[in-house]
Design a protein around this motif. Structure first.
Motif, short mmCIF file in Angstrom:
data_model
loop_
_atom_site.label_atom_id
_atom_site.label_comp_id
_atom_site.label_asym_id
_atom_site.label_seq_id
_atom_site.Cartn_x
_atom_site.Cartn_y
_atom_site.Cartn_z
N LEU A 126 2.25 -1.51 -3.96
CA LEU A 126 0.92 -2.39 -3.82
C LEU A 126 -0.23 -2.22 -4.86
O LEU A 126 -0.46 -3.48 -5.30
CB LEU A 126 0.45 -1.94 -2.46
CG LEU A 126 -0.71 -2.68 -2.03
CD1 LEU A 126 -0.80 -4.26 -1.80
CD2 LEU A 126 -1.47 -2.25 -0.59
N THR B 267 -0.50 -7.30 0.32
CA THR B 267 -0.03 -6.49 1.67
C THR B 267 1.04 -6.86 2.44
O THR B 267 2.03 -6.12 2.49
CB THR B 267 -1.36 -6.28 2.73
OG1 THR B 267 -2.42 -6.00 1.74
CG2 THR B 267 -1.00 -5.38 3.68
N ARG C 57 -8.59 -5.22 -4.75
CA ARG C 57 -7.89 -6.05 -3.85
C ARG C 57 -8.30 -7.52 -4.50
O ARG C 57 -9.32 -7.72 -5.11
CB ARG C 57 -8.41 -5.97 -2.44
CG ARG C 57 -8.02 -4.99 -1.65
CD ARG C 57 -9.39 -4.76 -0.69
NE ARG C 57 -8.90 -3.53 0.15
CZ ARG C 57 -8.00 -3.13 1.05
NH1 ARG C 57 -7.32 -4.37 1.49
NH2 ARG C 57 -7.48 -2.14 1.48
N ARG D 124 6.00 1.94 -0.99
CA ARG D 124 4.85 0.92 -0.60
C ARG D 124 3.36 1.14 -1.28
O ARG D 124 3.25 0.15 -1.96
CB ARG D 124 4.79 0.75 0.81
CG ARG D 124 5.90 0.05 1.71
CD ARG D 124 5.53 -0.05 3.01
NE ARG D 124 7.00 -0.60 3.67
CZ ARG D 124 6.90 -0.44 4.91
NH1 ARG D 124 6.18 0.36 5.68
NH2 ARG D 124 8.02 -0.92 5.54
N GLU D 125 2.91 2.09 -1.26
CA GLU D 125 1.90 2.38 -1.95
C GLU D 125 1.51 2.03 -3.24
O GLU D 125 0.82 1.30 -3.75
CB GLU D 125 1.25 3.89 -1.58
CG GLU D 125 -0.49 3.93 -1.67
CD GLU D 125 -0.71 5.24 -1.70
OE1 GLU D 125 -0.21 6.02 -0.61
OE2 GLU D 125 -1.89 5.64 -2.32
N ARG E 208 -1.37 -5.55 -7.21
CA ARG E 208 -2.72 -5.75 -7.30
C ARG E 208 -3.18 -5.89 -8.73
O ARG E 208 -4.00 -6.51 -9.34
CB ARG E 208 -3.65 -4.88 -6.66
CG ARG E 208 -3.45 -4.89 -5.09
CD ARG E 208 -4.43 -4.10 -4.37
NE ARG E 208 -4.52 -4.33 -3.13
CZ ARG E 208 -4.87 -3.47 -2.06
NH1 ARG E 208 -4.96 -2.16 -2.46
NH2 ARG E 208 -4.62 -3.62 -0.94
N ASP F 44 -1.02 -12.56 -1.55
CA ASP F 44 -0.92 -11.83 -0.54
C ASP F 44 -0.20 -10.58 -0.51
O ASP F 44 0.93 -10.51 -0.07
CB ASP F 44 -0.54 -12.66 0.74
CG ASP F 44 -1.40 -12.56 1.80
OD1 ASP F 44 -2.08 -11.46 1.84
OD2 ASP F 44 -1.28 -13.38 2.91
#
Ligand code: ECH
Length: 320
Positions: free
Chosen positions: A240, A213, A178, A236-237, A244, A211
């Protein structure tokens, strides 16, 4: 015909992408590994665009300091062999470590190695090395590309080095760290001429604030993001994870766009503008198009990011 990821891929199909990039990359891989390394060296030193020394917060170099020190202690022949092994995807300990690194750390590793080569602490490309005629041709082609296309070719070659026993481009494979998003007070709201869709404006704002998420929250559950010259990343996963890994430090500067109704209550939106990478900052502005397909709920069903063939394409907002 119902809207599918496949059908969405061809919205605004008259967008001219920088097809010189995959073409040049293909001819690069046909060269001998010695030629590949020499070409990268000449391309890197003769391109005339300077790399930002410390793309801040981007490369966690602590991970590779050990490897770089090990390389520094080697004989010049062993140093050259290490580079050869990395470029030829040989199964070596360093090749395996390299593969496990994040994209930006791989770039940082070669950046450091390039510095060490310049200083003479690591074996340079042998003085008087004669590239083949074919390699010289590929180098000339690269030199003629626009800067955004040049750095894309360089980046692709670096990403594909090292040894990966089960090579795959899957972003669901491992989770990326993250990052800390930009504080609310420091964020700026994007305006795009011709665009009022909140989803699109929020996408850019979240991405510019790192940002990820909430950025991914703008996608439909089974939505997809297609990076330049790649297959769509679905869900989505996976998106994401990809963000990152790949989107830290990117600065997106959309300029103009068009928005039109599509079938079944969907909407297609094309936006063009510039993107900067932390590695080159304002020295290189890549000409980019985002082709969005929004579902009837206003979520991102699909977005393709294209590297454009020329700056002229920034003004191509025609349908089809
Ligand atoms: C030397 C010789 C021996 C061999 C090697 C050497 C070193 C090479 C070095 C190369 C460094 C290259 C670098 C390249 C960086 C390129 C970055 C690019 C970034 C593009 C990003 C884009 C983002 C688009 C996106 C948008 C979205 O909305 C969604 C996500 C996403 C010379 C020693 C190897 C040091 C640092 C091209 C276009 C807008 C799709 C990400």
């Amino acid at each position: 015909m119902a809207v599918s990821i496949q059908s969405a891929q061809s919205i605004f199909s008259n967008t001219e992408i920088a097809s010189a990039v995959p073409a040049t990359t293909d001819s690069f891989y046909k060269l001998s590994v010695e030629d590949q390394l020499a070409l990268l060296w000449y391309a890197y030193t003769e391109m005339g665009i300077s790399i930002t020394a410390a793309a801040p917060g981007v490369a966690s170099m602590a991970l590779v300091e050990g490897v770089l020190n090990e390389i520094k202690q080697m004989s010049p022949d062993a140093q050259s062999k290490t580079m050869f092994d990395l470029a030829s995807n040989a199964d070596t300990t360093i090749g395996r470590i390299y593969t496990s690194l994040r994209v930006n750390t791989k770039l940082g590793f070669w950046y450091e190695l390039g510095q060490l080569m310049k200083q003479g602490a690591v074996a340079p490309i042998p003085a008087g090395y004669q590239m083949s005629a074919e390699a010289t041709k590929v180098l000339e082609t690269i030199k003629k590309l626009d800067p955004g296309q040049q750095i894309t070719v360089l980046r692709n070659t670096v990403v594909h080095m090292g040894y990966d026993p089960d090579f795959s481009q899957e972003y669901g494979k491992r989770s990326a760290p993250r990052s800390t998003p930009t504080a609310a007070a420091e964020r700026v709201k994007t305006k795009i001429e011709g665009i009022s869709e909140l989803t699109v404006l929020s996408y850019i704002d979240y991405m510019n604030a790192f940002d990820f998420t909430p950025a991914v929250g703008l996608f439909a559950e089974e939505g997809a993001l297609q990076p330049p010259f790649q297959k769509p990343i679905v869900g989505r996963e996976a998106i994401l994870n990809y963000m990152r890994e790949e989107c830290i430090g990117l600065k997106m500067m959309p300029e103009q766009g068009v928005s039109e109704p599509a079938e079944d209550g969907y909407r297609q939106v094309k936006v063009t503008g510039k993107v900067e990478t932390p590695w080159f900052g304002a020295n290189v502005g890549m000409n980019i198009a985002w082709r969005f397909m929004l579902d009837p709920q206003g979520q991102i069903f699909f977005v393709a990011i294209d590297l454009l063939a020329s700056p002229k394409e920034l003004l191509n907002l025609m349908r089809k």
